[in-house]
Scaffold this motif. Structure first.
Motif, mmCIF file in Angstrom:
data_model
loop_
_atom_site.group_PDB
_atom_site.id
_atom_site.type_symbol
_atom_site.label_atom_id
_atom_site.label_comp_id
_atom_site.label_asym_id
_atom_site.label_seq_id
_atom_site.Cartn_x
_atom_site.Cartn_y
_atom_site.Cartn_z
ATOM 1 N N PRO A 198 0.838 -1.286 -0.036
ATOM 2 C CA PRO A 198 -0.152 0.461 -0.039
ATOM 3 C C PRO A 198 1.298 1.078 0.001
ATOM 4 N N ASP A 199 2.079 1.007 0.673
ATOM 5 C CA ASP A 199 2.679 2.439 0.551
ATOM 6 C C ASP A 199 3.519 2.874 -0.511
ATOM 7 N N SER A 200 3.491 2.058 -1.291
ATOM 8 C CA SER A 200 4.693 1.408 -1.782
ATOM 9 C C SER A 200 4.512 3.134 -3.020
ATOM 10 N N GLU A 201 6.102 3.069 -3.729
ATOM 11 C CA GLU A 201 6.267 4.305 -4.811
ATOM 12 C C GLU A 201 5.751 3.865 -5.632
ATOM 13 N N ALA A 202 4.997 2.927 -6.227
ATOM 14 C CA ALA A 202 4.626 1.859 -7.208
ATOM 15 C C ALA A 202 3.081 2.357 -7.649
ATOM 16 N N ILE A 203 2.601 2.766 -6.339
ATOM 17 C CA ILE A 203 1.246 3.289 -6.219
ATOM 18 C C ILE A 203 1.178 4.543 -6.862
ATOM 19 N N ASP A 204 0.349 4.076 -7.848
ATOM 20 C CA ASP A 204 -0.367 5.583 -9.044
ATOM 21 C C ASP A 204 -1.287 6.638 -8.223
ATOM 22 N N GLY A 205 -1.950 7.545 -8.187
ATOM 23 C CA GLY A 205 -2.641 8.712 -8.160
ATOM 24 C C GLY A 205 -3.986 8.211 -8.090
#
Length: 223
Positions: A198-205
């Motif tokens: 959930p807190d990954s930088e890969a999660i987009d907007g």
């Protein structure tokens, strides 16, 4: 009524994505897929899948690999010629997941791997570094997992990797310890999963993560 004899099948030629149709006059009653004039590969107790026997026909592969996914997630696992390291085809793991989602596919394999000590396979990372699970299941209720994103060689790469994971790296998710020779004598299948972090930088907007992995030549070895 017509007949489907050996001579008729031979005339149809070699085809992995063939179809057999049943007509009543000119009305199509039923259609189902068929493999024409291709012998099944010999059973190898140590090979999970080399992805060659499907001849690029994804529907055929999905008779062997079953998919599962969380609500709001998408997964496609075609038999792909994009990358291949042992033959002409691989498994393409194409996913879109919510930030708390997951998706995966499983292959049943009833065999004895007590004489092996490693699982080996090719993988192409996607650089998203989500929780990338390789799972070995046993008929005695074990579900042993290794997480590729925890290995620096995988996490820092977007190029093809030949991975050799010792069985001791696979830990049972219910606390039974690592995969040993006793448990490996009762293999029931393997799973490939991606769980979103959930807190990954890969999660987009939009609160999603999308990526593509490739797997090839999955087998147990004695290294």
């Amino acid at each position: 009524p017509g007949t489907l004899d050996a001579a008729t099948l031979e005339q149809a030629g070699v085809c992995a994505g063939g179809k057999v149709r049943l007509y009543a006059g000119s009305t199509l009653l039923q259609e189902f897929p068929a493999i024409l004039n291709i012998a099944p590969p010999p059973e190898d107790p140590y090979v999970v899948d080399d992805f060659e026997s499907y001849a690029g026909v994804s529907d055929m592969m999905l008779r062997s690999w079953s998919m599962n996914k969380d609500g709001g997630c998408k997964l496609a696992v075609p038999n792909s010629a994009d990358y291949a390291y042992d033959g002409e085809y691989s498994l393409k793991f194409d996913y879109v997941e919510t930030k708390n989602g997951w998706a995966g596919c499983e292959f049943p394999k009833t065999t004895d791997w007590s004489g092996c000590n490693c699982l080996q396979f090719w993988v192409v990372p996607d650089g998203k570094n989500q929780k990338t699970v390789v799972q070995i299941n046993t008929s005695t209720g074990g579900s042993y997992e290794a997480y590729l994103q925890e290995y620096p060689e995988y996490a820092s790469s977007k190029v093809p990797l030949l991975v050799t994971l010792p069985f001791e790296e696979f830990r049972d998710k219910n606390g039974k310890g690592s995969l040993d020779s006793k448990a490996a004598a009762n293999i029931s299948g393997i799973g490939l999963w991606v769980n979103a972090i959930p807190d990954s930088e890969a999660i987009d907007g939009n609160g999603e993560v999308a990526g593509v992995l490739y797997y090839d030549s999955i087998k147990a070895i004695n290294a």
